[in-house]
Design a protein around this motif. Structure first.
Motif, PDB file in Angstrom:
ATOM      1  N   GLY A  72       0.783  -1.220   0.000  1.00 41.38           N
ATOM      2  CA  GLY A  72       0.000   0.000   0.000  1.00 41.38           C
ATOM      3  C   GLY A  72       0.817   1.273   0.000  1.00 41.38           C
ATOM      4  O   GLY A  72       0.313   2.334   0.374  1.00 41.38           O
ATOM      5  N   PHE A  73       2.099   1.189  -0.409  1.00 39.76           N
ATOM      6  CA  PHE A  73       2.947   2.370  -0.478  1.00 39.76           C
ATOM      7  C   PHE A  73       2.814   3.036  -1.842  1.00 39.76           C
ATOM      8  O   PHE A  73       2.436   2.393  -2.833  1.00 39.76           O
ATOM      9  N   PRO A  74       3.155   4.319  -1.944  1.00 37.76           N
ATOM     10  CA  PRO A  74       3.200   4.962  -3.263  1.00 37.76           C
ATOM     11  C   PRO A  74       4.237   4.272  -4.156  1.00 37.76           C
ATOM     12  O   PRO A  74       5.152   3.600  -3.654  1.00 37.76           O
ATOM     13  N   PRO A  75       4.145   4.464  -5.468  1.00 34.88           N
ATOM     14  CA  PRO A  75       5.033   3.772  -6.413  1.00 34.88           C
ATOM     15  C   PRO A  75       6.440   4.379  -6.397  1.00 34.88           C
ATOM     16  O   PRO A  75       6.762   5.289  -7.168  1.00 34.88           O
ATOM     17  N   LEU A  76       7.296   3.863  -5.539  1.00 34.93           N
ATOM     18  CA  LEU A  76       8.615   4.433  -5.295  1.00 34.93           C
ATOM     19  C   LEU A  76       9.443   4.565  -6.575  1.00 34.93           C
ATOM     20  O   LEU A  76      10.190   5.534  -6.759  1.00 34.93           O
ATOM     21  N   THR A  77       9.317   3.608  -7.469  1.00 39.25           N
ATOM     22  CA  THR A  77      10.133   3.640  -8.693  1.00 39.25           C
ATOM     23  C   THR A  77       9.657   4.693  -9.691  1.00 39.25           C
ATOM     24  O   THR A  77      10.307   4.900 -10.718  1.00 39.25           O
ATOM     25  N   ALA A  78       8.541   5.376  -9.408  1.00 44.30           N
ATOM     26  CA  ALA A  78       8.059   6.427 -10.320  1.00 44.30           C
ATOM     27  C   ALA A  78       8.996   7.630 -10.355  1.00 44.30           C
ATOM     28  O   ALA A  78       8.932   8.439 -11.280  1.00 44.30           O
ATOM     29  N   ILE A  79       9.869   7.771  -9.357  1.00 49.91           N
ATOM     30  CA  ILE A  79      10.809   8.900  -9.360  1.00 49.91           C
ATOM     31  C   ILE A  79      12.141   8.518 -10.008  1.00 49.91           C
ATOM     32  O   ILE A  79      13.094   9.306 -10.000  1.00 49.91           O
ATOM     33  N   SER A  91       3.010  11.937  -4.804  1.00 45.68           N
ATOM     34  CA  SER A  91       2.624  11.066  -3.689  1.00 45.68           C
ATOM     35  C   SER A  91       3.851  10.403  -3.061  1.00 45.68           C
ATOM     36  O   SER A  91       3.886  10.178  -1.844  1.00 45.68           O
ATOM     37  N   VAL A  92       4.847  10.095  -3.898  1.00 41.39           N
ATOM     38  CA  VAL A  92       6.096   9.514  -3.381  1.00 41.39           C
ATOM     39  C   VAL A  92       6.816  10.541  -2.516  1.00 41.39           C
ATOM     40  O   VAL A  92       7.313  10.219  -1.428  1.00 41.39           O
ATOM     41  N   PHE A  93       6.848  11.798  -2.981  1.00 43.54           N
ATOM     42  CA  PHE A  93       7.517  12.849  -2.222  1.00 43.54           C
ATOM     43  C   PHE A  93       6.784  13.154  -0.917  1.00 43.54           C
ATOM     44  O   PHE A  93       7.414  13.466   0.102  1.00 43.54           O
TER      45      PHE A  93
END
Length: 456
Positions: free
Chosen positions: A76-83, A115-117
């Motif tokens: 349920g975490f934001p998509p970390l690899t999107a950055i 959302s990751v930030f």
């Protein structure tokens, strides 16, 4: 609600706990989290440099990134690899954008990155770089060698600069590196076992700077080893684990070893979990020379945790070797010098026929006593061997030095009374029958002293 990860038996697991993040994937995820905390994107090249990846552009990272994607999604975490983007780009590759759109309900990739930030990554402490320490405050790492001889090989080596850079980035000067001997190479009795510990600086250099000339020539003359492990980091101190305390790597560091394949451990090195580092600190060790390091060493036998204190002034040796040890459980021992006794003593063969040179004493580690005495001899036909005890698998039978001294005194008394020739100190020339009787006289006296001490 997010299904947050937990640590189970040292493994970092989430909702899909049958597929934990391995150490390399944790390195990647933690690096991305550090970037997210700073509200900055990062590139494949930066990730590759940070983790010591062999390809300069990060090519080949995909399988590890896929695991991180599944991990963040299932927890349920934001998509970390999107950055994670290509150099000069603001957004990730199209296949990543499509995957985010499929798995998440964001309006667009900008919202996904924001959302990751914005996410509170401090709520996932497992994704922060964790420094695992032994009681003396040292990081502990694990790697593999084909043996352990710091007197000639005073460094750890890496195949290339990125792997060395990864170690230097993730470690601290003075880290301890536990060495196990690879299971397919090295001395048979050492294979697969943790046999020594190096204290490693952050002084980087070419391997030939930290290896003795003869060992360097030997390595470079072998086509299989030539040109390997040239990216080195200097070792500053070293300790040998007593043979009685050698343990299989999977027994001493079960989680650390299980979570990384042996090739990764040997190529990169991995940090050891805190509980497992504590196990290492309890093993009995003695300091041994490191190539290129000047000054005396303390050959006292004691636990690694005690040995980690700064080097003390060492009293001058009174003989060809010197060693001490702290009080505690002891073995009695008889060492025997193998080789041509007549030649060693410079006497006619008939004068010493049926006689052997022995040394009697007590120690926490008869095998280490043998090795330390042997180290004072040049290589040749004479070699010390442990005659008694016949096995050191069981714990030392005598509770302290006072008990063991009773046994040693009884052995010396028996030798003198039955006419053994005193060769100085604890060394004697005796026939085989007297050696056997001496051993049992010592055992009887020490067993009696042990029983008496236990009843007080």
């Amino acid at each position: 609600m997010a299904n947050f990860p937990t640590v189970q038996d040292g493994l970092f697991v989430g909702a899909w706990g049958d597929r934990p993040l391995d150490p390399l994937q944790l390195d990647i995820a933690r690096f991305l989290v550090e970037k997210a905390k700073r509200h900055t994107r990062t590139t494949y090249q930066e990730v590759g440099e940070a983790i010591g990846w062999s390809h300069p552009t990060g090519r080949g990272l995909g399988k590890n990134l896929d695991v991180i994607v599944r991990y963040t999604l299932d927890n349920g975490f934001p998509p970390l690899t999107a950055i994670l983007v290509e150099r000069g780009e603001k957004y990730p590759p199209s296949n990543v954008i499509e995957q985010v759109a499929k798995d998440y309900a964001y309006r667009d990739i900008d919202e996904a990155q924001e959302s990751v930030f914005a996410f509170d990554w401090s709520s996932v402490p497992e994704l922060f770089a964790v420094v695992e320490r032994v009681p003396a405050g040292r990081e502990v790492w694990l790697t593999s060698f084909w043996g352990f001889d710091p007197g000639d090989w005073g460094c750890i080596g890496f195949a290339d600069e990125p792997r060395r850079s990864r170690y230097l980035r993730l470690s601290r000067p003075g880290a301890l590196v536990a060495i196990y001997v690879t299971k397919g190479r090295g001395p048979e009795e050492m294979r697969g076992k943790v046999v020594g510990v190096l204290e490693v600086s952050h002084q980087a250099g070419h391997a030939r700077e930290f290896i003795s000339g003869d060992r360097w020539a030997e390595k470079e003359s072998d086509p299989e080893y030539r040109g390997k492990w040239l990216f080195a980091v200097r070792a500053t101190r070293a300790w040998r684990i007593i043979p009685e305390d050698w343990k299989p790597v999977e027994e001493l560091f079960p989680t650390t070893y299980r979570d990384s394949n042996p090739e990764f451990i040997g190529s990169y090195g991995v940090k050891v979990l805190e509980a497992e580092a504590h196990r290492l600190s309890q093993l009995q060790v003695y300091e041994t020379p490191v190539y290129g390091q000047a000054g005396q060493i303390d050959g006292t036998l004691h636990e690694l945790a005690t040995a980690l204190s700064p080097s003390r002034a060492v009293p001058p040796a009174t003989g060809p070797y010197w060693v001490g040890e702290t009080d505690g459980p002891k073995y009695l021992y008889i060492l025997e010098l193998k080789g041509d006794t007549a030649a060693y003593l410079g006497r006619p063969a008939g004068q010493v026929e049926g006689l052997t040179i022995i040394k009697v004493g007590f120690s926490r580690s008869p095998l280490s006593r043998r090795d330390q005495i042997q180290s004072a001899y040049p290589l040749g036909q004479f070699e010390w061997a442990v005659r008694y005890p016949e096995s050191t698998i069981d714990p030392p039978p005598y509770r302290n030095a006072a008990v063991a001294i009773a046994g040693e005194d009884a052995m010396k008394k028996r030798l003198v009374e039955e006419g053994a020739e005193v060769l100085g100190g604890e060394f004697f020339l005796a026939d085989d029958g007297l050696v056997i009787r001496t051993w049992y006289a010592g055992k009887f006296a020490a067993d009696s002293a042990n029983a008496a001490a236990g009843s007080t």
